[in-house]
Design an enzyme around this catalytic site. Structure first.
Site, PDB file in Angstrom:
ATOM      1  N   PRO A  36       0.829  -1.215   0.000  1.00  0.00           N
ATOM      2  CA  PRO A  36       0.000   0.000   0.000  1.00  0.00           C
ATOM      3  C   PRO A  36       0.858   1.256   0.000  1.00  0.00           C
ATOM      4  CG  PRO A  36       0.007  -1.023   2.185  1.00  0.00           C
ATOM      5  CD  PRO A  36       0.752  -1.954   1.264  1.00  0.00           C
ATOM      6  N   ASP A  37       0.333   2.352  -0.577  1.00  0.00           N
ATOM      7  CA  ASP A  37       1.047   3.627  -0.401  1.00  0.00           C
ATOM      8  C   ASP A  37       0.617   4.212   0.943  1.00  0.00           C
ATOM      9  OD1 ASP A  37      -1.414   4.794  -0.839  1.00  0.00           O
ATOM     10  OD2 ASP A  37      -0.904   5.764  -2.719  1.00  0.00           O
ATOM     11  N   PHE A  38       0.951   5.465   1.207  1.00  0.00           N
ATOM     12  CA  PHE A  38       0.648   6.034   2.520  1.00  0.00           C
ATOM     13  C   PHE A  38      -0.665   6.820   2.529  1.00  0.00           C
ATOM     14  CE2 PHE A  38       5.140   5.272   2.377  1.00  0.00           C
ATOM     15  CZ  PHE A  38       5.372   4.705   3.613  1.00  0.00           C
ATOM     16  N   ARG A  39      -0.874   7.662   1.499  1.00  0.00           N
ATOM     17  CA  ARG A  39      -1.928   8.665   1.616  1.00  0.00           C
ATOM     18  C   ARG A  39      -3.122   8.477   0.688  1.00  0.00           C
ATOM     19  NH1 ARG A  39       2.952  10.710   2.551  1.00  0.00           N
ATOM     20  NH2 ARG A  39       3.226  11.658   4.614  1.00  0.00           N
ATOM     21  N   ASN A 110      11.216   5.219  -0.946  1.00  0.00           N
ATOM     22  CA  ASN A 110      10.684   3.906  -0.562  1.00  0.00           C
ATOM     23  C   ASN A 110      11.677   3.098   0.255  1.00  0.00           C
ATOM     24  OD1 ASN A 110       8.523   4.732  -2.011  1.00  0.00           O
ATOM     25  ND2 ASN A 110       8.962   3.494  -3.825  1.00  0.00           N
ATOM     26  N   ASP A 112      11.131  -0.224   0.532  1.00  0.00           N
ATOM     27  CA  ASP A 112      10.823  -1.608   0.158  1.00  0.00           C
ATOM     28  C   ASP A 112      11.969  -2.284  -0.601  1.00  0.00           C
ATOM     29  OD1 ASP A 112      10.647  -0.571  -2.491  1.00  0.00           O
ATOM     30  OD2 ASP A 112       8.489  -0.259  -2.296  1.00  0.00           O
ATOM     31  N   HIS A 129      14.830   7.987   2.586  1.00  0.00           N
ATOM     32  CA  HIS A 129      14.216   7.693   3.887  1.00  0.00           C
ATOM     33  C   HIS A 129      14.772   6.410   4.494  1.00  0.00           C
ATOM     34  CE1 HIS A 129      10.617  10.469   2.689  1.00  0.00           C
ATOM     35  NE2 HIS A 129      11.722  11.125   2.970  1.00  0.00           N
ATOM     36  N   CYS A 169      22.296  -2.020  26.159  1.00  0.00           N
ATOM     37  CA  CYS A 169      21.677  -1.055  27.081  1.00  0.00           C
ATOM     38  C   CYS A 169      20.188  -1.285  27.273  1.00  0.00           C
ATOM     39  CB  CYS A 169      21.923   0.376  26.601  1.00  0.00           C
ATOM     40  SG  CYS A 169      20.828   0.869  25.256  1.00  0.00           S
ATOM     41  N   GLY A 206       4.902   8.303  -8.634  1.00  0.00           N
ATOM     42  CA  GLY A 206       4.229   7.645  -7.509  1.00  0.00           C
ATOM     43  C   GLY A 206       4.442   8.314  -6.171  1.00  0.00           C
ATOM     44  N   THR A 207       4.489   9.630  -6.162  1.00  0.00           N
ATOM     45  CA  THR A 207       4.667  10.327  -4.878  1.00  0.00           C
ATOM     46  C   THR A 207       3.717  11.516  -4.777  1.00  0.00           C
ATOM     47  OG1 THR A 207       6.179  11.601  -3.486  1.00  0.00           O
ATOM     48  CG2 THR A 207       6.680  11.579  -5.841  1.00  0.00           C
ATOM     49  N   ASN A 231       2.071   9.838 -12.258  1.00  0.00           N
ATOM     50  CA  ASN A 231       1.331   9.745 -10.999  1.00  0.00           C
ATOM     51  C   ASN A 231      -0.160   9.799 -11.296  1.00  0.00           C
ATOM     52  OD1 ASN A 231       2.116   9.663  -8.159  1.00  0.00           O
ATOM     53  ND2 ASN A 231       0.862  11.490  -7.915  1.00  0.00           N
ATOM     54  N   LYS A 232      -0.956   9.259 -10.360  1.00  0.00           N
ATOM     55  CA  LYS A 232      -2.408   9.341 -10.579  1.00  0.00           C
ATOM     56  C   LYS A 232      -2.884  10.787 -10.525  1.00  0.00           C
ATOM     57  CE  LYS A 232      -3.777   4.859  -8.764  1.00  0.00           C
ATOM     58  NZ  LYS A 232      -4.258   4.221  -7.544  1.00  0.00           N
ATOM     59  N   CYS A 251       1.636   3.894 -12.829  1.00  0.00           N
ATOM     60  CA  CYS A 251       3.071   3.827 -13.162  1.00  0.00           C
ATOM     61  C   CYS A 251       3.387   2.684 -14.125  1.00  0.00           C
ATOM     62  CB  CYS A 251       3.890   3.627 -11.883  1.00  0.00           C
ATOM     63  SG  CYS A 251       3.842   5.039 -10.787  1.00  0.00           S
TER      64      CYS A 251
HETATM   65  P1  OAD Z   1       2.035   8.874  -0.713  1.00  0.00           P
HETATM   66  O1  OAD Z   1       1.113   7.777  -0.280  1.00  0.00           O
HETATM   67  O2  OAD Z   1       2.003  10.130   0.049  1.00  0.00           O
HETATM   68  O3  OAD Z   1       1.752   9.227  -2.247  1.00  0.00           O
HETATM   69  C1  OAD Z   1       1.632   8.224  -3.232  1.00  0.00           C
HETATM   70  C2  OAD Z   1       1.209   8.875  -4.548  1.00  0.00           C
HETATM   71  O4  OAD Z   1       1.236   7.878  -5.554  1.00  0.00           O
HETATM   72  C3  OAD Z   1      -0.200   9.465  -4.537  1.00  0.00           C
HETATM   73  O5  OAD Z   1      -0.195  10.692  -5.240  1.00  0.00           O
HETATM   74  C4  OAD Z   1      -1.029   8.399  -5.293  1.00  0.00           C
HETATM   75  O6  OAD Z   1      -2.141   8.930  -5.978  1.00  0.00           O
HETATM   76  C5  OAD Z   1      -0.013   7.875  -6.259  1.00  0.00           C
HETATM   77  N1  OAD Z   1      -0.209   6.485  -6.692  1.00  0.00           N
HETATM   78  C6  OAD Z   1      -0.535   5.403  -5.940  1.00  0.00           C
HETATM   79  N2  OAD Z   1      -0.525   4.276  -6.680  1.00  0.00           N
HETATM   80  C7  OAD Z   1      -0.175   4.652  -7.949  1.00  0.00           C
HETATM   81  C8  OAD Z   1       0.015   3.958  -9.186  1.00  0.00           C
HETATM   82  N3  OAD Z   1      -0.122   2.625  -9.277  1.00  0.00           N
HETATM   83  N4  OAD Z   1       0.362   4.677 -10.266  1.00  0.00           N
HETATM   84  C9  OAD Z   1       0.511   6.026 -10.209  1.00  0.00           C
HETATM   85  N5  OAD Z   1       0.354   6.740  -9.064  1.00  0.00           N
HETATM   86  C10 OAD Z   1       0.020   6.067  -7.949  1.00  0.00           C
HETATM   87  O7  OAD Z   1       3.500   8.233  -0.744  1.00  0.00           O
HETATM   88  P2  OAD Z   1       4.908   9.001  -0.772  1.00  0.00           P
HETATM   89  O8  OAD Z   1       4.818  10.264  -1.543  1.00  0.00           O
HETATM   90  O9  OAD Z   1       5.923   8.010  -1.163  1.00  0.00           O
HETATM   91  O10 OAD Z   1       7.913   8.562   4.910  1.00  0.00           O
HETATM   92  O11 OAD Z   1       5.086   9.349   0.772  1.00  0.00           O
HETATM   93  C11 OAD Z   1       6.219  10.057   1.183  1.00  0.00           C
HETATM   94  C12 OAD Z   1       6.640   9.647   2.568  1.00  0.00           C
HETATM   95  O12 OAD Z   1       5.533   9.772   3.477  1.00  0.00           O
HETATM   96  C13 OAD Z   1       7.048   8.195   2.702  1.00  0.00           C
HETATM   97  O13 OAD Z   1       8.382   7.957   2.330  1.00  0.00           O
HETATM   98  C14 OAD Z   1       6.846   7.930   4.177  1.00  0.00           C
HETATM   99  C15 OAD Z   1       5.547   8.652   4.393  1.00  0.00           C
HETATM  100  O14 OAD Z   1       5.330   9.148   5.673  1.00  0.00           O
HETATM  101  C16 OAD Z   1       8.421   7.964   5.974  1.00  0.00           C
HETATM  102  O15 OAD Z   1       8.015   6.914   6.388  1.00  0.00           O
HETATM  103  C17 OAD Z   1       9.536   8.723   6.600  1.00  0.00           C
END
Ligand code: OAD
Length: 274
Positions: A36-39, A110, A112, A129, A169, A206-207, A231-232, A251
């Site tokens: 899963p992504d984060f947001r 990432n 992963d 990260h 410790c 993908g961010t 990106n979406k 992607c």
């Molecule tokens: P996010 O979850 O914030 O963003 C993911 C982005 O990818 C969103 O804009 C989605 O719409 C898009 N997306 C998801 N699946 C996709 C697909 N198959 N094709 C195209 N786009 C897709 O994730 P990050 O930006 O990576 O930090 O989050 C940044 C940081 O926030 C992470 O490294 C993590 C988190 O807190 C730490 O853990 C320190």
């Protein structure tokens, strides 16, 4: 030609001319692998953490919270621990550029390690990260090797309830993932100082570009660089420069389309195992 193919034409031309490509990756390049992504509103990690009973979702990656309560992180770490997930077509596409000596750098948020699993070499990868590769005690910084850490995680009936604990410790041990409240690896800054003016092609993929300082890298790319967003959704300031390309698609779909336009599709499918 489809709308996407037309949009990608300047990128395809740049690659055919031999230009080098730098990537700026986020969790969306790995969702096709089942991570899963984060947001993302319903499927993202932060929307699905209710069972961990956190004060707020991002606390799972907050260093101060971890020092008080490492259990939620270790519950999640079991799901996310590298080794279960295969690289996606997008990751293999990066490897194809490396094979042609056209990979400049891979800046990734990432943890992963799928870029590595796809065969991208260490010299190209900046894990902004951090990663699960090394582990340290958050109190005395003593290192713990990964096999020992995993054994601690498995020992749920033991004294520490599956929480890796320092043998010196007794502090909590954590993989070297950068938590909120921690600094990014030095290499991230030194490498970026060298790279930022040299970038010919930047693919941001993908961010959501919400976490700084990573989020500001694309806007620091020199004006001569061609910027591409895969990106979406539209994010950051991508789309503001006249030459920017917005490929607002999955992607893997973009990777497949690019591979076809470049005549690399058979090779990509072979790497992906199709
Ligand atoms: P996010 O979850 O914030 O963003 C993911 C982005 O990818 C969103 O804009 C989605 O719409 C898009 N997306 C998801 N699946 C996709 C697909 N198959 N094709 C195209 N786009 C897709 O994730 P990050 O930006 O990576 O930090 O989050 C940044 C940081 O926030 C992470 O490294 C993590 C988190 O807190 C730490 O853990 C320190």
């Amino acid at each position: 030609m489809t709308d996407l193919e037309l949009k990608l034409a300047p990128l395809v031309d740049a690659i055919k001319e031999g230009k080098k490509v730098a990537f700026f990756n986020g969790a969306g390049i790995s969702t096709a692998a089942g991570i899963p992504d984060f947001r993302s509103p319903n499927t993202g990690l932060y929307a699905n953490l209710a069972k961990l009973d956190l004060p707020y979702a991002e606390a799972v990656f907050d260093i101060d919270y971890f020092k008080e309560n490492p259990k939620p992180f270790y519950t999640l770490a079991e799901e996310l621990y590298p080794g279960k997930f295969p690289p996606t077509k997008f990751h293999h596409f990066i490897k194809l550029l490396q094979d042609r000596d056209q990979l400049h750098r891979v800046y990734t948020q990432n943890i992963d390690t799928l870029e590595r699993l796809a065969g991208v070499k260490d010299e190209f990868i900046i894990e902004a990260h951090g990663s699960f590769a090394n582990n340290h005690c958050v109190d005395c910084s003593e290192e713990m090797d990964t096999e020992t850490l995993k054994a601690h995680m498995r020992d749920k009936q033991g004294k520490q309830n599956g929480i890796p604990t320092c043998t010196k410790c007794n502090g909590y041990v954590k993989p070297d993932i950068v938590f909120f409240g921690e600094g990014l690896p030095k290499k991230f800054f030194t490498q970026w100082d060298q790279d930022c003016d040299q970038i010919e092609v930047a693919i941001v993929a993908g961010t959501s570009l919400t976490v700084h300082p990573f989020a500001s890298l694309p806007s620091d790319v020199g004006k001569k660089g061609l910027r591409v967003l895969v990106n979406k959704d539209r994010v950051g300031d991508l789309g503001r420069r006249k030459s920017d390309i917005l490929a607002l698609h999955e992607c893997d779909h973009v990777a497949e389309t690019l591979a076809t336009l470049l005549g690399w599709d058979k090779e990509l499918n072979k790497l992906y195992g199709e």
